[in-house]
Design an enzyme around this catalytic site. Structure first.
Site, PDB file in Angstrom:
ATOM      1  N   ASN A 143      89.948 -74.016 -58.183  1.00  0.00           N
ATOM      2  CA  ASN A 143      89.841 -72.694 -58.829  1.00  0.00           C
ATOM      3  C   ASN A 143      90.882 -71.738 -58.237  1.00  0.00           C
ATOM      4  O   ASN A 143      91.670 -72.126 -57.383  1.00  0.00           O
ATOM      5  CB  ASN A 143      88.418 -72.151 -58.686  1.00  0.00           C
ATOM      6  CG  ASN A 143      88.021 -72.022 -57.232  1.00  0.00           C
ATOM      7  OD1 ASN A 143      88.664 -71.315 -56.465  1.00  0.00           O
ATOM      8  ND2 ASN A 143      86.971 -72.739 -56.833  1.00  0.00           N
ATOM      9  N   PHE A 147      78.948 -63.972 -51.702  1.00  0.00           N
ATOM     10  CA  PHE A 147      79.871 -63.298 -52.596  1.00  0.00           C
ATOM     11  C   PHE A 147      79.494 -63.688 -54.021  1.00  0.00           C
ATOM     12  O   PHE A 147      78.986 -64.781 -54.249  1.00  0.00           O
ATOM     13  CB  PHE A 147      81.316 -63.739 -52.327  1.00  0.00           C
ATOM     14  CG  PHE A 147      82.035 -62.848 -51.352  1.00  0.00           C
ATOM     15  CD1 PHE A 147      81.642 -62.795 -50.027  1.00  0.00           C
ATOM     16  CD2 PHE A 147      83.111 -62.065 -51.768  1.00  0.00           C
ATOM     17  CE1 PHE A 147      82.304 -61.974 -49.126  1.00  0.00           C
ATOM     18  CE2 PHE A 147      83.783 -61.236 -50.874  1.00  0.00           C
ATOM     19  CZ  PHE A 147      83.377 -61.195 -49.556  1.00  0.00           C
ATOM     20  N   LYS A 174      71.712 -63.225 -57.760  1.00  0.00           N
ATOM     21  CA  LYS A 174      72.082 -64.228 -56.747  1.00  0.00           C
ATOM     22  C   LYS A 174      71.523 -63.847 -55.374  1.00  0.00           C
ATOM     23  O   LYS A 174      71.100 -64.711 -54.613  1.00  0.00           O
ATOM     24  CB  LYS A 174      73.609 -64.371 -56.684  1.00  0.00           C
ATOM     25  CG  LYS A 174      74.168 -65.111 -57.892  1.00  0.00           C
ATOM     26  CD  LYS A 174      75.686 -65.139 -57.940  1.00  0.00           C
ATOM     27  CE  LYS A 174      76.156 -65.640 -59.308  1.00  0.00           C
ATOM     28  NZ  LYS A 174      77.577 -65.573 -59.519  1.00  0.00           N
ATOM     29  N   LYS A 219      69.067 -66.604 -53.854  1.00  0.00           N
ATOM     30  CA  LYS A 219      69.563 -67.395 -52.717  1.00  0.00           C
ATOM     31  C   LYS A 219      69.045 -66.880 -51.373  1.00  0.00           C
ATOM     32  O   LYS A 219      69.517 -67.309 -50.316  1.00  0.00           O
ATOM     33  CB  LYS A 219      71.101 -67.428 -52.743  1.00  0.00           C
ATOM     34  CG  LYS A 219      71.664 -68.031 -54.054  1.00  0.00           C
ATOM     35  CD  LYS A 219      73.144 -68.361 -53.986  1.00  0.00           C
ATOM     36  CE  LYS A 219      73.670 -68.759 -55.361  1.00  0.00           C
ATOM     37  NZ  LYS A 219      74.975 -69.405 -55.328  1.00  0.00           N
TER      38      LYS A 219
END
Ligand code: CTP
Length: 402
Positions: free
Chosen positions: A209, A323, A337, A341
């Site tokens: 990426n 991030f 997130k 998480k």
């Protein structure tokens, strides 16, 4: 500590301005990028050319001397600086700063900067103990300015007493000590991941990426600068570290990053996952180069493990920061997130905004901790963004302890 730092040296008009020349020279020799800003009065004592030669940069004096129409010089320099040192600081510049006066280049820049400012006064002993000066210094201390007290001895005015500008070596030492010991991050163990991962298809091809690793490297360098013990797990990037105290572990695939992060996780206090990990990898890795043939290609992909999520599940005492790279609804997805998480904070990156995200030298991010209150860090260099993120983390850790 001063290496690669952008240091703005403000020189105000006192006889001790000559010592600022040695200070400029020593800072430059130690790898700092130094720009000097003088008051008009300072130019009566030392020529700007001296500072220009020693710093290898133009010297700023006049607010209205705008050389680059693209920029407003005093704001540009104020933003550029990591550290500001005013040496010598006269009673006049101290008084101006304490009262918000902005009537020349230096005083205006001082009001505009977010950088940490160190003030090294130099004046006659009676001026130094005058209640107006004492009160101004107290006010500035209350606002977070740091004073490097003058030494005592023979003063140029003939008096003996306190008021002599500290020696350049002592000023640098004071700045260095303050930078490391004043941070709550000093001595903390910080584990950071950076860069992309690379997932092999065959010996000549892979998926990856756009991550350059710059944000994660900036975080690692800034954390080391604050005195933290840093371990950096880096995906395949073309970056070198400016700090040699960092323990760098190079990995290539998401699976290798998973192993490295888990190996070091329990031993660290703060964990920041700035890496852009591949979510999928080819199910089959071919030992031989695949021939293109005639037909379209189908590559079957399988999910990689979510490293951050697994760390969130395992977390004990660690402050865990993720991030989020988003192109739409950044806050909503980012906060999702954070919760999913089990993170303590998330740095949300709208990678579709100009100046933000992958590749470039700048970024724009929003920091959200468990209070879910978004705190935006506007366009700045990745190094500056890293420092601001670490400041937020430092504050949040402090709040947790209290
Ligand atoms: N991350 C991770 N392991 C993965 C994928 C992501 O540790 N296999 C981490 C990243 O390092 C980052 C955070 O999870 O700190 C969010 O990554 P991001 O790519 O924004 O989101 P994903 O969780 O992958 O979700 P999606 O791709 O659906 O947006």
């Amino acid at each position: 500590m001063v290496q690669n730092k952008n240091i703005l040296l403000g020189v105000s008009g006192g006889i001790a301005a000559y010592k600022a020349c040695a200070l400029t020279s020593k800072l430059t020799q130690q790898g700092a990028n130094v720009r000097v800003m003088m008051t008009e009065n300072a130019t009566e004592f030392v020529s700007p050319l001296t500072f220009q030669a020693l710093s290898r940069n133009p010297v700023y004096i006049d607010t209205f001397d705008e050389k680059d129409p693209e920029k407003i010089a005093h704001i540009d320099v104020a933003d550029w600086a990591d550290i500001v040192i005013i040496a010598p600081a006269t009673a006049n510049i101290i008084g101006k700063l304490a009262n918000g006066t902005a009537d020349d280049m230096l005083s205006t820049t001082l009001l505009a900067t977010h950088a940490r400012v160190y003030i090294a006064p130099a004046m006659n002993v009676n001026m130094y103990s005058h209640p107006a000066v004492v009160q101004n210094m107290k006010q500035l201390e209350k606002w977070g300015y740091h004073f490097i007290e003058p030494g005592a001895g023979y003063l140029a005015c003939g008096w003996i007493g306190k008021g002599r500008l500290e020696e350049p070596e002592t000023i640098i030492e004071a700045v260095r000590n303050h930078q490391s010991t004043n941070s709550l991050l000093a001595g903390k163990k910080i584990l950071i991941s950076a860069g992309p991962t690379r997932e092999t298809i065959d010996p000549v091809r892979f998926f990856t990426n756009r991550s350059s690793g710059r944000m994660g490297f900036a975080l690692a360098e800034a954390a080391a600068n604050y005195g933290a013990e840093v371990t950096l797990v880096a995906g395949p990037v073309e970056l070198d570290l400016a700090e040699n105290k960092i323990n760098r572990i190079d990995v290539v695939t998401a699976a290798e990053m998973y192993d490295a992060m888990h190996e070091h996780f329990s031993n660290n206090d703060i964990v920041i996952k700035a890496a852009a990990v591949a979510d999928f990898r080819p199910k089959l890795i071919h030992d031989e180069k695949l021939k293109k043939g005639q037909a379209d290609w189908q590559i079957e992909m399988e999910r990689t493990k979510d490293i951050l999520q697994s760390l969130g599940e395992k977390k004990t005492h660690q402050f865990l920061v993720g991030f989020a790279a988003e192109t739409s609804n950044p806050l909503e997805y980012g906060i999702g997130k954070l919760e999913k998480k089990n993170l303590d904070a998330i740095v949300i990156n709208d990678v579709s905004t100009e100046g933000a995200g992958f590749g470039g030298d700048t970024n724009i991010v929003t920091y959200v901790n468990k209070t879910l209150n978004p705190e935006e860090i506007t366009l700045a260099s990745k190094r500056e963004i890293a420092e601001r993120i670490l400041k937020f983390i430092e504050r949040d850790i402090k709040d947790e302890v209290e």
